[in-house]
Design an enzyme around this catalytic site. Structure first.
Site, mmCIF file in Angstrom:
data_model
loop_
_atom_site.group_PDB
_atom_site.id
_atom_site.type_symbol
_atom_site.label_atom_id
_atom_site.label_comp_id
_atom_site.label_asym_id
_atom_site.label_seq_id
_atom_site.Cartn_x
_atom_site.Cartn_y
_atom_site.Cartn_z
ATOM 1 N N LYS A 116 -42.129 48.495 49.264
ATOM 2 C CA LYS A 116 -41.213 47.371 49.044
ATOM 3 C C LYS A 116 -42.091 46.129 48.886
ATOM 4 O O LYS A 116 -41.729 45.293 47.943
ATOM 5 C CB LYS A 116 -40.149 47.158 49.963
ATOM 6 C CG LYS A 116 -39.273 48.335 50.350
ATOM 7 C CD LYS A 116 -38.570 48.797 48.886
ATOM 8 C CE LYS A 116 -37.966 50.147 49.251
ATOM 9 N NZ LYS A 116 -37.555 50.911 47.987
ATOM 10 N N GLU A 200 -37.407 38.328 54.540
ATOM 11 C CA GLU A 200 -36.649 37.884 53.412
ATOM 12 C C GLU A 200 -35.768 36.741 54.128
ATOM 13 O O GLU A 200 -35.256 36.837 55.037
ATOM 14 C CB GLU A 200 -35.828 38.848 52.672
ATOM 15 C CG GLU A 200 -36.529 39.807 51.847
ATOM 16 C CD GLU A 200 -35.731 40.735 51.007
ATOM 17 O OE1 GLU A 200 -34.659 40.897 51.133
ATOM 18 O OE2 GLU A 200 -36.284 41.798 50.203
ATOM 19 N N ARG A 292 -33.724 57.121 40.117
ATOM 20 C CA ARG A 292 -32.874 58.285 39.932
ATOM 21 C C ARG A 292 -31.957 58.138 39.213
ATOM 22 O O ARG A 292 -31.374 56.868 38.806
ATOM 23 C CB ARG A 292 -32.898 58.983 41.330
ATOM 24 C CG ARG A 292 -32.099 57.613 42.446
ATOM 25 C CD ARG A 292 -31.418 58.521 43.290
ATOM 26 N NE ARG A 292 -30.396 57.494 43.805
ATOM 27 C CZ ARG A 292 -30.437 56.669 44.717
ATOM 28 N NH1 ARG A 292 -31.814 56.493 45.129
ATOM 29 N NH2 ARG A 292 -29.724 55.751 45.245
#
Ligand code: MV4
Length: 498
Positions: A116, A200, A292
């Site tokens: 990430k 964050e 996906r």
């Protein structure tokens, strides 16, 4: 084009992929575990092979066994569906090394988006807005406190190797930082074998908006607009829609451009989804990329007329995208309700058992993607999602009345499902006016539990009659379907249905 595709999955998505293979005149191959001997995907595929015991680790997650089987039976390609091995970059590498095509992105793209903090750096450098915060893992408590103060509390600690909400922690103030930091690192290590965490800014009451993209292997990129997925419980989506009632034309232009930039940044090909959080000011921030096919892809198919799974297969076999962005328009509105085998009144406990009655519904604008049918076993081994009811309407109001109608007609017996709870959700003012956010279920539904939400009529009498009829028939035959009838299921299918 491929001649034979092995589907490394089960349930409704395996059945969805079988339909795409059938339309493309490709031989579909199912794999199944012990618990899935009576599963629908096994009956519907052109070929089916037993892969191992019920626990996913020994069957649907067994990389070597799946690849060996694919080689043995001469499959050209493997479709992973969602979950299981779909975002496993190691598996993709192994598949391609075996000379088989993986129907999905490259191993490198998956890896890039799986970590990430490096994904955040990549997005930042490609003009994709990220949630304010750090783009490197936090090295120690002091550094973390300093960053958190700069970002401004409340902040979110997230696992660098995580995703989908696992290993996340909200921190309200500096006093809580140290303990949250060590807990988050511990959790991350246990869950992902990597204790890197980053920070964050905490976004208050946002919506979850995601953009479907498609790209071929020749550098052509398109998007298929956004989906609204804010109605979730414990990071499991429950209702999805396309388009989002909260995305106006100007926001749509910006968020879809950002999504295409995200896909280009990791040289992506095949189908993918970029997830964003969108706040009340309609500012949006990149969360993560799902590399996906997704559960909720049908709502996008309904509003665009595009068959995403067929395009995935064509892209994998090196066809060019002939679809141009300017040819794509949003037509009407679509809503999907996920049917889970769970007891809403009993703390959403999973419900298991044999399906003894399954009556589909149809009618204008209705599609049901399902993975169960009579006699299939709903077990504890796999995800409890049984089916998806999808409705299309010329506008949102029509999609809502149609899905209400379809849900009232759809019958499943043998396990308890969450179907009745939609009657409540779809009538709520915040759902109808579109002001709901990711806290909708937590704030408005859970306080009513247990029991008080029930206000829909059911089809009890009709269901009981159908079930009794089925049981009587079985009694007359003096039999049930037994497991050992189905070990060689090609044989078995012929005996049962020819
Ligand atoms: C957040 C957030 C608020 N602020 N990040 C949850 C799943 C994972 N993909 C990211 N998640 C969140 N990240 C910041 N900076 C709130 C959530 C979140 C959430 C996001 C989307 C849909 C449902 C959610 C439910 C709870 C928390």
């Amino acid at each position: 084009m491929f001649k034979k595709i092995l589907i490394a999955n089960r349930g409704e998505i395996a059945n969805r992929i079988i339909k795409a293979c059938s339309e493309l005149d490709i031989i579909s191959v199912a794999i199944y575990s012990e618990a899935d001997k009576n599963a629908l995907h096994v009956r519907r595929a052109d070929e089916a092979y037993f892969i191992g015991p019920s626990p996913a680790n020994e069957s649907y997650l067994n990389k070597e066994k799946i690849i060996d089987l694919a080689k043995k039976i001469g499959a050209d390609a493997i479709h992973p569906g969602y979950g299981f091995l779909s975002e496993n970059s190691e598996f993709i590498r192994m598949v391609e090394e075996a000379g088989i095509t993986f129907i999905g992105p490259s191993s490198q793209s998956v890896k890039m988006m799986g970590e990430k903090t490096s994904a955040r750096r990549l997005m930042k450098s490609h003009n994709v807005p990220i949630v304010p915060g750090t783009t490197e893992p936090i090295k120690n408590v002091e550094e973390g406190k300093k960053s958190a103060a700069e970002i401004g509390y409340p902040v979110m600690l997230k696992a660098a190797a995580g995703g989908g909400g696992k290993g996340m922690r909200k921190i309200l103030n500096e006093d809580d930082f140290e303990s949250s930091y060590s807990q988050a690192k511990n959790e991350a290590l246990k869950a992902f074998g990597n204790d890197d965490v980053y920070l964050e800014k905490f976004i208050e009451n946002p919506k979850h908006i995601e953009v479907q993209i498609l790209a071929d292997k020749f550098g052509n990129y398109i998007h298929l607009f956004e989906r609204e997925c804010s109605i979730q419980r414990r990071h499991q989506k429950v209702i999805e829609e396309a388009p989002s009632i909260s995305v106006d034309d100007s926001t749509r232009k910006k968020i879809t451009t950002a999504a295409v930039n995200a896909a280009k940044a990791c040289s992506y090909y095949n189908a993918g989804t970029i997830e964003f959080l969108m706040d009340k000011k309609k500012d949006f921030y990149f969360l993560e990329m799902n590399t996906r096919l997704q559960v909720e892809h049908p709502v996008t198919e309904m509003i665009t007329g595009v068959d995403i799974v067929k395009l995935q297969i064509k892209i994998a076999s090196c066809e060019r995208l002939t679809l141009k962005q300017e040819d794509l328009k949003i037509h009407g509105h679509a809503i999907e309700c996920r049917i889970y085998a769970e007891d809403v009144d009993n703390n959403f406990a999973p419900s298991t058992g044999k399906i003894i009655h399954h009556k589909l519904t149809s009618g204008p604008g209705i599609r049901i993607d399902y993975g169960i049918d009579l006699m299939s076993q709903v077990s504890i081994y796999y995800d409890s999602m049984l089916a998806k009811v999808i409705a299309w309407g010329i506008d949102r109001d029509e999609a809502i009345v149609r899905i209400m109608r379809a849900l009232s007609e759809y019958q499943i017996s043998g396990v308890i499902t969450n179907t009745p709870s939609f009657t409540w959700m779809l009538k709520q003012k915040t759902f109808l006016d579109g002001t709901f956010d990711i806290n909708f279920l937590e704030n408005e539904f859970f306080p009513l539990l247990p029991g008080k939400w029930k206000d829909g009529s059911t089809n009890d009498a009709e269901e009981i009659a159908a079930v009794l009829g089925a049981l009587l028939k079985l009694q007359e035959r003096g039999t049930t379907l037994s497991n050992n009838q189905i070990t060689n299921n090609n044989q078995w299918r012929k005996q049962q249905y020819d």
